[in-house]
Design an enzyme around this catalytic site. Sequence first.
Site, PDB file in Angstrom:
ATOM      1  N   LYS A  99       8.857 -31.082  -3.583  1.00 13.16           N
ATOM      2  CA  LYS A  99       9.215 -32.487  -2.933  1.00 13.16           C
ATOM      3  C   LYS A  99       8.018 -33.541  -3.525  1.00 13.16           C
ATOM      4  CE  LYS A  99      12.574 -32.202  -0.042  1.00 13.16           C
ATOM      5  NZ  LYS A  99      13.822 -32.854   0.195  1.00 13.16           N
TER       6      LYS A  99
ATOM      7  N   GLY B 108      18.723 -39.520 -13.392  1.00 12.72           N
ATOM      8  CA  GLY B 108      19.518 -39.766 -14.503  1.00 12.72           C
ATOM      9  C   GLY B 108      20.718 -40.631 -14.194  1.00 12.72           C
TER      10      GLY B 108
ATOM     11  N   TYR C 290       8.609 -25.589  -1.486  1.00  9.87           N
ATOM     12  CA  TYR C 290       9.136 -26.802  -0.803  1.00  9.87           C
ATOM     13  C   TYR C 290       8.236 -28.149  -1.305  1.00  9.87           C
ATOM     14  CZ  TYR C 290      11.288 -29.639   3.072  1.00  9.87           C
ATOM     15  OH  TYR C 290      11.999 -30.620   3.858  1.00  9.87           O
TER      16      TYR C 290
ATOM     17  N   GLY D  77      24.737 -31.250   5.345  1.00  9.88           N
ATOM     18  CA  GLY D  77      24.079 -30.683   6.165  1.00  9.88           C
ATOM     19  C   GLY D  77      23.655 -31.374   7.604  1.00  9.88           C
TER      20      GLY D  77
ATOM     21  N   THR E 121      16.166 -26.862  -6.902  1.00 13.67           N
ATOM     22  CA  THR E 121      16.839 -27.784  -6.461  1.00 13.67           C
ATOM     23  C   THR E 121      16.196 -29.177  -6.210  1.00 13.67           C
ATOM     24  OG1 THR E 121      18.167 -26.228  -5.064  1.00 13.67           O
ATOM     25  CG2 THR E 121      17.920 -28.507  -3.975  1.00 13.67           C
TER      26      THR E 121
HETATM   27  P1  NAD Z   1      19.816 -29.214   5.676  1.00 14.50           P
HETATM   28  O1  NAD Z   1      19.610 -27.841   5.651  1.00 14.50           O
HETATM   29  O2  NAD Z   1      20.712 -29.149   7.304  1.00 14.50           O
HETATM   30  O3  NAD Z   1      20.687 -30.053   4.904  1.00 14.50           O
HETATM   31  C1  NAD Z   1      20.541 -29.716   3.454  1.00 14.50           C
HETATM   32  C2  NAD Z   1      21.796 -29.676   2.708  1.00 14.50           C
HETATM   33  O4  NAD Z   1      21.595 -29.807   1.266  1.00 14.50           O
HETATM   34  C3  NAD Z   1      22.654 -28.685   3.086  1.00 14.50           C
HETATM   35  O5  NAD Z   1      23.933 -29.195   3.393  1.00 14.50           O
HETATM   36  C4  NAD Z   1      22.604 -27.779   2.094  1.00 14.50           C
HETATM   37  O6  NAD Z   1      23.893 -26.924   2.034  1.00 14.50           O
HETATM   38  C5  NAD Z   1      22.628 -28.744   0.802  1.00 14.50           C
HETATM   39  N1  NAD Z   1      21.922 -28.248  -0.373  1.00 14.50           N
HETATM   40  C6  NAD Z   1      20.753 -27.243  -0.212  1.00 14.50           C
HETATM   41  N2  NAD Z   1      20.613 -26.837  -1.753  1.00 14.50           N
HETATM   42  C7  NAD Z   1      21.724 -27.690  -2.689  1.00 14.50           C
HETATM   43  C8  NAD Z   1      21.861 -27.603  -3.947  1.00 14.50           C
HETATM   44  N3  NAD Z   1      21.322 -26.892  -4.691  1.00 14.50           N
HETATM   45  N4  NAD Z   1      23.141 -28.349  -4.176  1.00 14.50           N
HETATM   46  C9  NAD Z   1      23.822 -28.915  -3.260  1.00 14.50           C
HETATM   47  N5  NAD Z   1      23.521 -28.903  -2.019  1.00 14.50           N
HETATM   48  C10 NAD Z   1      22.566 -28.279  -1.604  1.00 14.50           C
HETATM   49  O7  NAD Z   1      18.571 -29.992   6.255  1.00 14.50           O
HETATM   50  P2  NAD Z   1      18.259 -31.482   6.831  1.00 14.50           P
HETATM   51  O8  NAD Z   1      17.396 -31.378   7.912  1.00 14.50           O
HETATM   52  O9  NAD Z   1      19.930 -32.034   6.890  1.00 14.50           O
HETATM   53  O10 NAD Z   1      17.521 -32.121   5.522  1.00 14.50           O
HETATM   54  C11 NAD Z   1      18.120 -33.105   4.706  1.00 14.50           C
HETATM   55  C12 NAD Z   1      16.935 -33.418   3.760  1.00 14.50           C
HETATM   56  O11 NAD Z   1      15.941 -34.236   4.734  1.00 14.50           O
HETATM   57  C13 NAD Z   1      16.241 -32.326   2.959  1.00 14.50           C
HETATM   58  O12 NAD Z   1      16.226 -32.830   1.735  1.00 14.50           O
HETATM   59  C14 NAD Z   1      14.862 -32.231   3.744  1.00 14.50           C
HETATM   60  O13 NAD Z   1      13.815 -31.804   2.673  1.00 14.50           O
HETATM   61  C15 NAD Z   1      14.763 -33.588   4.332  1.00 14.50           C
HETATM   62  N6  NAD Z   1      13.738 -33.487   5.363  1.00 14.50           N
HETATM   63  C16 NAD Z   1      14.293 -33.155   6.572  1.00 14.50           C
HETATM   64  C17 NAD Z   1      13.520 -32.991   7.602  1.00 14.50           C
HETATM   65  C18 NAD Z   1      14.048 -32.665   8.996  1.00 14.50           C
HETATM   66  O14 NAD Z   1      13.101 -32.339   9.808  1.00 14.50           O
HETATM   67  N7  NAD Z   1      15.440 -32.490   9.089  1.00 14.50           N
HETATM   68  C19 NAD Z   1      12.095 -33.395   7.432  1.00 14.50           C
HETATM   69  C20 NAD Z   1      11.569 -33.701   6.370  1.00 14.50           C
HETATM   70  C21 NAD Z   1      12.382 -33.879   5.077  1.00 14.50           C
END
Ligand code: NAD
Length: 324
Positions: free
Chosen positions: A155, A108, A151, A18, A98
């Site tokens: 979380k 785990g 979401y 991601g 997820t």
């Molecule tokens: P993103 O959507 O680009 O990345 C998430 C990744 O998780 C993607 O590659 C997606 O394909 C993968 N994914 C989703 N569901 C999945 C599953 N069931 N099994 C395996 N892979 C799965 O988002 P991001 O911005 O890179 O965010 C990464 C993490 O950081 C997330 O957990 C998000 O909640 C957290 N986060 C991000 C932000 C932000 O502003 N970018 C803010 C708060 C929290």
Amino acid sequence: MGEIAKKRLRVLVTGGAGFVGSHLCDRLIGQGHEVVCLDNFFTGSKENVEHLLPNPRFELVRHDVTEPFRFEVDRIYNLACPASPPHYQFNPIKTVKTSVLGAIHCLGLAKRVRARVFQASTSEVYGDPAVHPQPESYWGNVNPVGLRSCYDEGKRVAETLFMDYHRQNGVDVRIARIFNTYGPRMNPEDGRVVSNFIVEALRGEDISMYGDGSQTRSFCYVDDLVDGFVRFMEHEGATGPMNLGNPGEFTMRQLAERVIRLTGSPSRITFRPLPPDDPRQRQPDISLARATLGWEPTVALEEGLLRTIGYFRQKLGLAAPWKA
Ligand code: NAD
Ligand code: UDP
């Protein structure tokens, strides 16, 4: 940063293909570690990590975190979860699975192989905050039955699981509450505000402002965030939760105006309805990260936006189409 770590670690990054995950993989590989990147490619893509594929210390595995997995690793960064509202609301039940099953499977595994495990939590655990800026001690103001709940509550349960595995099983955990982060490799179709505004400006289309644009967010450049991740993970004895974000706070109108100026776009702002439960304000209190990790962001919004605009120009082949 950039230096080779003294000890080579085996690291699992879920959601590693991601936006944030791919930058984290870059950083870990750059430090000399071995990285297993696990992703189901829902919102991420192989393209984000393509450049790492020839490296023998990098492995890409297609897998869904709602199904169990097993790897012999020293560190687990759990990032798998769609992060943009349109994507996490696309299949809300899957989003909860997820977050919750993904956390259980990571914890785990960490328990079994004695790995240290990091949770990418979010400022969304504070909901529409009544306390401003938000310190970690604030318990939040979250609607449990709204469109964002899959979401936010997913979380929140993940944080609960991390602390319960820590207390009950002695698992070594790190919980980071991430505030809005932006930068290259955001998915242009992702629906988040920075990518939307930049792509619209580069295409010379109207900028889609939800509400009157007076709501605020605080934007952290991705390199700063990843620096915070690695420092937190390698810091002994701090479980968090710990806020990671940039305290610089802007209204969405200020953001739109800045994007228009930096792209030189003729785009104008149009107003659309505000989505339900959209938080009014958001700004991290990062005193804990400053004191514990000596960490704070270094990239100002203007500089980060210029780098991100450069990325989208190249990615979309949009030099300045309205001038063509
Ligand atoms: P993103 O959507 O680009 O990345 C998430 C990744 O998780 C993607 O590659 C997606 O394909 C993968 N994914 C989703 N569901 C999945 C599953 N069931 N099994 C395996 N892979 C799965 O988002 P991001 O911005 O890179 O965010 C990464 C993490 O950081 C997330 O957990 C998000 O909640 C957290 N986060 C991000 C932000 C932000 O502003 N970018 C803010 C708060 C929290
Ligand atoms: N937003 C907007 N136009 C867009 C996308 C988002 O005005 O095209 C607003 C959205 O309503 C919110 C803010 O920008 O107030 C940040 O939205 P984003 O989805 O990036 O993150 P989150 O709301 O999860 O912080």
